[in-house]
Structure formats: C-alpha cells, structure tokens
Scaffold this motif. Structure first.
Motif, mmCIF file in Angstrom:
data_model
loop_
_atom_site.group_PDB
_atom_site.id
_atom_site.type_symbol
_atom_site.label_atom_id
_atom_site.label_comp_id
_atom_site.label_asym_id
_atom_site.label_seq_id
_atom_site.Cartn_x
_atom_site.Cartn_y
_atom_site.Cartn_z
ATOM 1 N N THR A 75 -26.455 17.149 31.282
ATOM 2 C CA THR A 75 -25.173 17.137 30.578
ATOM 3 C C THR A 75 -25.200 18.200 29.496
ATOM 4 O O THR A 75 -26.104 18.229 28.682
ATOM 5 N N VAL A 93 -21.395 3.005 27.410
ATOM 6 C CA VAL A 93 -22.560 2.199 27.064
ATOM 7 C C VAL A 93 -22.318 1.490 25.733
ATOM 8 O O VAL A 93 -21.479 1.914 24.933
ATOM 9 N N VAL A 102 -24.769 0.475 22.502
ATOM 10 C CA VAL A 102 -26.075 0.884 22.000
ATOM 11 C C VAL A 102 -26.439 0.089 20.744
ATOM 12 O O VAL A 102 -25.589 -0.148 19.883
ATOM 13 N N ALA A 137 -26.629 2.128 37.480
ATOM 14 C CA ALA A 137 -27.569 1.988 38.606
ATOM 15 C C ALA A 137 -28.969 1.693 38.078
ATOM 16 O O ALA A 137 -29.698 0.865 38.626
ATOM 17 N N PHE A 156 -33.655 17.071 32.547
ATOM 18 C CA PHE A 156 -34.890 16.645 33.189
ATOM 19 C C PHE A 156 -35.950 17.687 32.872
ATOM 20 O O PHE A 156 -35.725 18.886 33.031
ATOM 21 N N ARG A 204 -31.303 -1.597 38.805
ATOM 22 C CA ARG A 204 -32.667 -1.555 39.337
ATOM 23 C C ARG A 204 -33.657 -2.237 38.395
ATOM 24 O O ARG A 204 -34.865 -2.181 38.603
ATOM 25 N N LYS A 225 -33.911 2.662 21.065
ATOM 26 C CA LYS A 225 -32.462 2.538 21.283
ATOM 27 C C LYS A 225 -32.249 1.753 22.573
ATOM 28 O O LYS A 225 -32.669 2.194 23.644
ATOM 29 N N ARG A 232 -34.023 21.206 33.899
ATOM 30 C CA ARG A 232 -32.724 21.084 34.579
ATOM 31 C C ARG A 232 -31.763 20.306 33.679
ATOM 32 O O ARG A 232 -31.996 19.136 33.385
ATOM 33 N N PRO A 246 -23.163 5.887 33.349
ATOM 34 C CA PRO A 246 -24.291 6.676 33.874
ATOM 35 C C PRO A 246 -25.605 5.899 33.948
ATOM 36 O O PRO A 246 -26.535 6.339 34.625
ATOM 37 N N VAL A 247 -25.661 4.759 33.277
ATOM 38 C CA VAL A 247 -26.904 3.978 33.336
ATOM 39 C C VAL A 247 -26.747 2.682 34.135
ATOM 40 O O VAL A 247 -27.643 1.839 34.140
ATOM 41 N N GLU A 288 -33.274 13.456 25.990
ATOM 42 C CA GLU A 288 -32.034 13.641 25.234
ATOM 43 C C GLU A 288 -32.348 14.551 24.053
ATOM 44 O O GLU A 288 -33.386 14.386 23.409
ATOM 45 N N PHE A 326 -28.500 16.007 27.838
ATOM 46 C CA PHE A 326 -29.589 15.380 28.587
ATOM 47 C C PHE A 326 -30.150 16.402 29.559
ATOM 48 O O PHE A 326 -29.407 17.204 30.133
ATOM 49 N N ALA A 380 -21.852 11.523 21.357
ATOM 50 C CA ALA A 380 -22.700 10.444 20.851
ATOM 51 C C ALA A 380 -22.123 9.931 19.542
ATOM 52 O O ALA A 380 -20.980 10.209 19.205
ATOM 53 N N PHE A 381 -22.936 9.204 18.790
ATOM 54 C CA PHE A 381 -22.438 8.563 17.585
ATOM 55 C C PHE A 381 -21.936 9.566 16.558
ATOM 56 O O PHE A 381 -22.529 10.616 16.383
ATOM 57 N N GLY A 422 -40.988 13.439 35.651
ATOM 58 C CA GLY A 422 -40.082 12.286 35.664
ATOM 59 C C GLY A 422 -39.403 12.034 34.328
ATOM 60 O O GLY A 422 -38.840 10.961 34.106
ATOM 61 N N LEU A 423 -39.453 13.030 33.438
ATOM 62 C CA LEU A 423 -38.930 12.803 32.078
ATOM 63 C C LEU A 423 -37.455 13.163 31.953
ATOM 64 O O LEU A 423 -37.056 14.286 32.270
#
Ligand SMILES: C[C@@H](C(=O)O)C(=O)SCCNC(=O)CCNC(=O)[C@H](O)C(C)(C)COP(=O)(O)OP(=O)(O)OC[C@H]1O[C@@H](n2cnc3c(N)ncnc32)[C@H](O)[C@@H]1OP(=O)(O)O
Length: 145
Positions: A101, A40, A42, A67, A118, A71, A54, A98, A64-65, A126, A116, A108-109, A122-123
């Motif tokens: 990663t 990615v 950022v 798809a 869930f 959409r 961000k 759940r 990973p982002v 990170e 990451f 990351a930076f 729906g949240l």
C-alpha cells in the motif's frame, strides 16, 4: 528507522485484551478506535519496558485482515517509524521490497501517513512517517472519513 510496535490480528478484541493482560501483563493503553478506511478496530496495549502491541480486529469480510483473522489471526506485521516515508519507501523498493500500500494521508490514526510492504522472510512491514505521527499512542483519535 526504529521499531514502534507489533501488529496482531484478532478475531475477538475483548478476548485478546483479556488474554494479553492475564498471560503477559499488558494493559490496554487506548480505547478501541474504528478506522473506516482500513476497516479495522485497533487497540494499543502497553507494558513498561516492552514493545507496544497493536491488536487489529476486522470490521467485516471486506477488511484487509479478514482472511487472516478467519485463519486464526496472530502476528501480522512489524511497524517501523521512519523520518520521511516516501524516500524511505523508494530506497526499500530499490532494495527489492514489494510495496503493498502506497502512502496516503489519513490512512491511519490522526492522519498519520503509513505504508505496508513485504520485506522477505514472510515479513509484512508497516512504516509510519514520523512527521505525521500523532504523538503519544494514548492520544490517538479516530480517522475521519
Ligand atoms: C489502522 C492501521 C494503523 O496502523 O493505524 C492499521 O494497523 S491497518 C491494518 C490493516 N491494513 C493492512 O494490513 C493493509 C495491508 N495488509 C494486507 O493487505 C493484508 O492483510 C495482507 C498482508 C496482504 C494479508 O492478507 P491475506 O491474509 O488476505 O493475504 P493472502 O494470504 O491471501 O495473500 C495475498 C498475497 O500476499 C502474499 N503475502 C501475504 N503475506 C505475505 C508476507 N508476509 N510476505 C510476502 N507475501 C505475502 C501472498 O503470498 C499472496 O500473494 P499472491 O497474490 O501473489 O498469491
């Protein structure tokens, strides 16, 4: 844990920066940073008194982002800072979250440790380990492979 930022997936970084400036008065706080592990680019946006944003742009179809961006992009994750990542993650797993990663240094930076997960409703959350945090977001630098 404290909320650190919200992550928005975008198809065009330049367009998104411009829109956040024009629509909401956010200014670009960091130069675009390429993360070859997460695949990615950022950019952080800031506005005094507001939650940092961000913007996350996929570098290709294997990101990973990718798809999500295809959409149409949009709200992707909420990020919390926590004191120590592993115990916090264990606690959240026990509580039913759940994990997507598992934490690894350098994901990351500036070698921040992140994970990451869930968390229901729906949240996608990170978590950043505060101890590995780079400090001011303006001081972030690219991840070395
Ligand atoms: C650089 C860095 C930094 O912080 O410094 C970053 O920002 S890294 C930012 C980039 N890296 C990441 O975001 C890593 C973690 N993110 C990801 O893996 C992905 O973006 C996902 C969150 C999985 C979304 O990807 P995608 O849109 O391709 O997923 P998808 O819709 O095909 O869904 C794949 C599976 O995840 C589930 N799923 C998707 N989103 C969900 C959510 N919010 N809550 C619960 N489950 C969810 C789907 O139901 C499906 O489950 P089933 O398979 O059971 O049907």
């Amino acid at each position: 844990m404290k909320i650190d930022h919200v992550g928005i997936v975008v198809g065009s970084m330049a367009k998104a920066i411009d829109q956040w400036q024009t629509y909401f008065g956010y200014r670009q706080a960091t130069e675009p940073v390429l993360n070859t592990r997460q695949k990615v680019v950022v950019v952080f946006l800031e506005k005094p008194g507001s939650l940092p944003v961000k913007l996350v742009e996929p570098t290709g179809p294997d990101s990973p982002v990718a798809a999500f961006a295809r959409r149409g992009g949009g709200l992707h994750h909420l990020c919390f800072l926590c004191d120590e990542l592993e115990p916090e993650l264990d606690r959240l797993k026990q509580a039913g979250a759940r994990v997507l990663t598992e934490p690894q240094p350098g994901e990351a930076f500036a070698n921040e440790k992140i994970a990451f997960l869930f968390a229901g409703q729906g949240l996608n959350i990170e978590l950043i380990d505060t101890l590995t945090r780079a400090g001011r977001i303006g001081s972030q630098r690219p991840v070395e492979d």
